[in-house]
Design a protein around this motif. Structure first.
Motif, PDB file in Angstrom:
ATOM      1  N   PRO A   1       0.821  -1.210   0.000  1.00 31.40           N
ATOM      2  CA  PRO A   1       0.000   0.000   0.000  1.00 31.40           C
ATOM      3  C   PRO A   1       0.858   1.265   0.000  1.00 31.40           C
ATOM      4  CG  PRO A   1      -0.150  -1.146   2.120  1.00 31.40           C
ATOM      5  CD  PRO A   1       0.626  -2.020   1.200  1.00 31.40           C
ATOM      6  N   VAL A   2       0.355   2.302  -0.660  1.00 33.69           N
ATOM      7  CA  VAL A   2       1.082   3.567  -0.787  1.00 33.69           C
ATOM      8  C   VAL A   2       0.317   4.618   0.005  1.00 33.69           C
ATOM      9  CG1 VAL A   2       1.833   5.328  -2.425  1.00 33.69           C
ATOM     10  CG2 VAL A   2       1.917   2.915  -3.073  1.00 33.69           C
ATOM     11  N   TYR A   3       0.932   5.115   1.109  1.00 36.43           N
ATOM     12  CA  TYR A   3       0.228   6.060   1.974  1.00 36.43           C
ATOM     13  C   TYR A   3       0.492   7.509   1.603  1.00 36.43           C
ATOM     14  CZ  TYR A   3      -1.224   2.054   4.593  1.00 36.43           C
ATOM     15  OH  TYR A   3      -1.810   0.865   4.943  1.00 36.43           O
ATOM     16  N   LYS A   4       1.386   7.690   0.646  1.00 39.07           N
ATOM     17  CA  LYS A   4       1.577   9.023   0.091  1.00 39.07           C
ATOM     18  C   LYS A   4       2.156   8.842  -1.296  1.00 39.07           C
ATOM     19  CE  LYS A   4       3.689  13.414   0.628  1.00 39.07           C
ATOM     20  NZ  LYS A   4       4.341  14.402   1.414  1.00 39.07           N
ATOM     21  N   MET A   5       1.628   9.595  -2.247  1.00 43.71           N
ATOM     22  CA  MET A   5       2.105   9.430  -3.611  1.00 43.71           C
ATOM     23  C   MET A   5       3.543   9.931  -3.729  1.00 43.71           C
ATOM     24  SD  MET A   5      -0.151   7.960  -5.192  1.00 43.71           S
ATOM     25  CE  MET A   5      -0.887   8.113  -6.787  1.00 43.71           C
TER      26      MET A   5
END
Lengths: 102, 386
Positions: free
Chosen positions: B240-244
């Motif tokens: 998962p990516v919590y900030k681009m």
């Protein structure tokens, strides 16, 4: 009779509050900071929307708490919305949703 | 007579006191308060605070070619022109509802802003901030796409990507009131940001919706957009990516370029001669900024939540991590001084900007700032694509 209704209403609302066992004040502050900055990196600092959609009450109107809690905890596959389950409990997610809807 | 000379004396003194050069200045965004600090990198100090700039989450800054003005692009569509000589807002407009970034044209005359709502690019006079051209990012059935990865390119052009439409557009603004648009379709799913190589030749968009990156050779645009690294990490689970991540790296160590992977805790090393992946460097989290020191010898990397207290430094000699630092809570951005002896790092939740010596990684100084995010130095004025 009138008293009874008031008493009933009161206890109902007390129950609704109970249902979301609020996080501790300290944790509330953390969640608040997280909402503004970490959620805000996609949804905007004021949650007006960015890469992710607006999370203002108007935009969320008509969506059930459960649906929104699920989105926060599990994320949405195939979109940029990640799952927050590792960092937020279900109770905390519900607290966030109620805050968003206010 | 006496009065007049006294007056002119006063004026002289005053002018002398305020003499200030701008080549070593910079701007630090204070994202929560909607303010910006003007700083001096030689004196390592804060000179002034400019307030009332609106919603500055995800704000970015470009500089006029004379390095006098900083143009601040706010999230709320605000475009503010700050006078670095006089510590004040020279002009400010609200040009859209939701905005993501901007660029200044090769000749310094035009400011382009990329908008989420209404999706598109608007072009303004750098002098007056008057609207010159409006380019809606129209696609499909009259829909508007969010615009990302806007850069200036040689030939008085702007290049940008359409997040929702999977397109890259080149806009030639030699005649600014009648921009000429060239569109490239099906470049890959959900381009989320882009970079221009420092020579101004290659435009590279990162893709969120699928593997790989989209590459456009601006020397040969007729060859179209090519996919590079189409299957990096395809056998690995996507994290998962919590900030681009942001793409703002550039070619280092000659022919190699380093960029953040997405959904993988890695920095990718690309050979720019064949556009092949030569190395995947494991790092501590999802990289956000992967920035080369101006001489290209070191690459500094920061990370997305929940690893955003860290910084890691890669040596370009062998592409190995040589140092890991823990500056504090929520490391958001870093900026190198023009020749790279210092790097300034913003630590949002500690309300600090930390200055490091890049040679020995020692902390030199701290400045306080309220929830600092982006740091931008005026030396950007003379760099294409920044």
């Amino acid at each position: 009779m009138r008293y009874l209704i008031i008493a009933l209403a009161f206890s109902a609302s007390a129950m609704a509050d109970k249902a979301i066992d609020s996080p501790s004040l300290e944790r509330q502050q953390e969640l608040h900071n997280m909402l503004a900055h970490d959620c805000g990196s996609c949804h905007g600092l004021t949650l007006k929307g960015g890469l992710g959609p607006s999370l203002l009450p108007k935009a969320l109107a008509g969506k059930s708490d459960q649906f929104l809690v699920h989105t926060i905890l599990e994320g949405r596959k195939g979109t940029a919305m990640p799952p927050w389950k590792p960092f937020i409990t279900e109770q905390e997610a519900l607290w966030i949703v109620q805050k968003l809807l206010k | 007579m006496f009065k007049l000379s006294l007056l002119s004396l006063l004026f002289c003194l005053n002018a002398h006191a305020e003499l200030r050069a701008t080549g070593d200045l910079g701007v630090v965004i204070e994202r929560a308060k909607g303010s910006a600090l003007i700083i001096n990198t030689s004196k390592q100090k804060t000179l002034a605070k400019i307030e009332a700039l609106g919603d500055l989450s995800h704000a970015s800054v470009v500089f006029s070619r004379d390095q006098r003005y900083a143009f601040v692009f706010g999230r709320d569509g605000g475009l503010s022109k700050i006078d670095l000589l006089q510590d004040k807002v020279a002009k400010r407009i609200i040009q859209a509802g939701n905005s993501i970034g901007g660029a200044i044209s090769q000749d310094g005359q035009l400011i382009a802003v990329s908008n989420y709502t209404p999706g598109g690019v608007k072009i303004f006079s750098a002098e007056t901030l008057e609207l010159i051209a409006d380019i809606p990012a129209q696609y499909g059935d009259n829909q508007l796409s969010k615009v990302v990865g806007l850069v200036d390119a040689p030939g008085q052009r702007f290049v940008f990507s359409l997040f929702d439409a999977n397109e890259v557009w080149i806009v030639d603004v030699k005649k600014p009131t009648t921009p000429v648009i060239q569109k490239f379709k099906n470049i890959g799913k959900q381009p989320y940001d882009a970079l221009l190589t420092p020579d101004g030749r290659y435009y590279i968009a990162g893709l969120f919706g699928e593997r790989g990156l989209a590459l456009l050779d601006l020397w040969n645009p007729e060859t179209g957009v090519k996919r590079i690294l189409p299957d990096y990490g395809k056998d690995d689970e996507k994290l998962p990516v919590y900030k681009m991540p942001h793409l703002e790296g550039w070619a280092v160590a000659g022919d190699f370029m380093l960029i953040p992977a997405i959904g993988q805790h890695e920095v990718l090393v690309i050979d720019t001669r064949q556009w092949t992946l030569v190395k995947r460097i494991p790092v501590i989290g999802q990289p956000v900024f992967v920035m080369a020191r101006p001489d290209g010898r070191q690459i500094w990397v920061n990370f997305a939540f929940p690893d955003n207290q860290n910084l890691q430094i890669i040596d370009a000699k062998d592409f190995k991590i040589v140092k890991s630092l823990i500056p504090g809570k929520a490391v958001l951005h870093m900026e190198f001084t023009p020749r790279g002896e210092q790097v300034w790092v913003s630590v949002r939740d500690d309300n600090q900007v930390i200055i490091y010596d890049t040679e020995n990684h020692a902390e030199l100084k701290r400045l306080s700032a309220e929830k600092p995010s982006g740091i931008f130095f005026s030396s950007r004025a003379h760099k294409t694509g920044l």
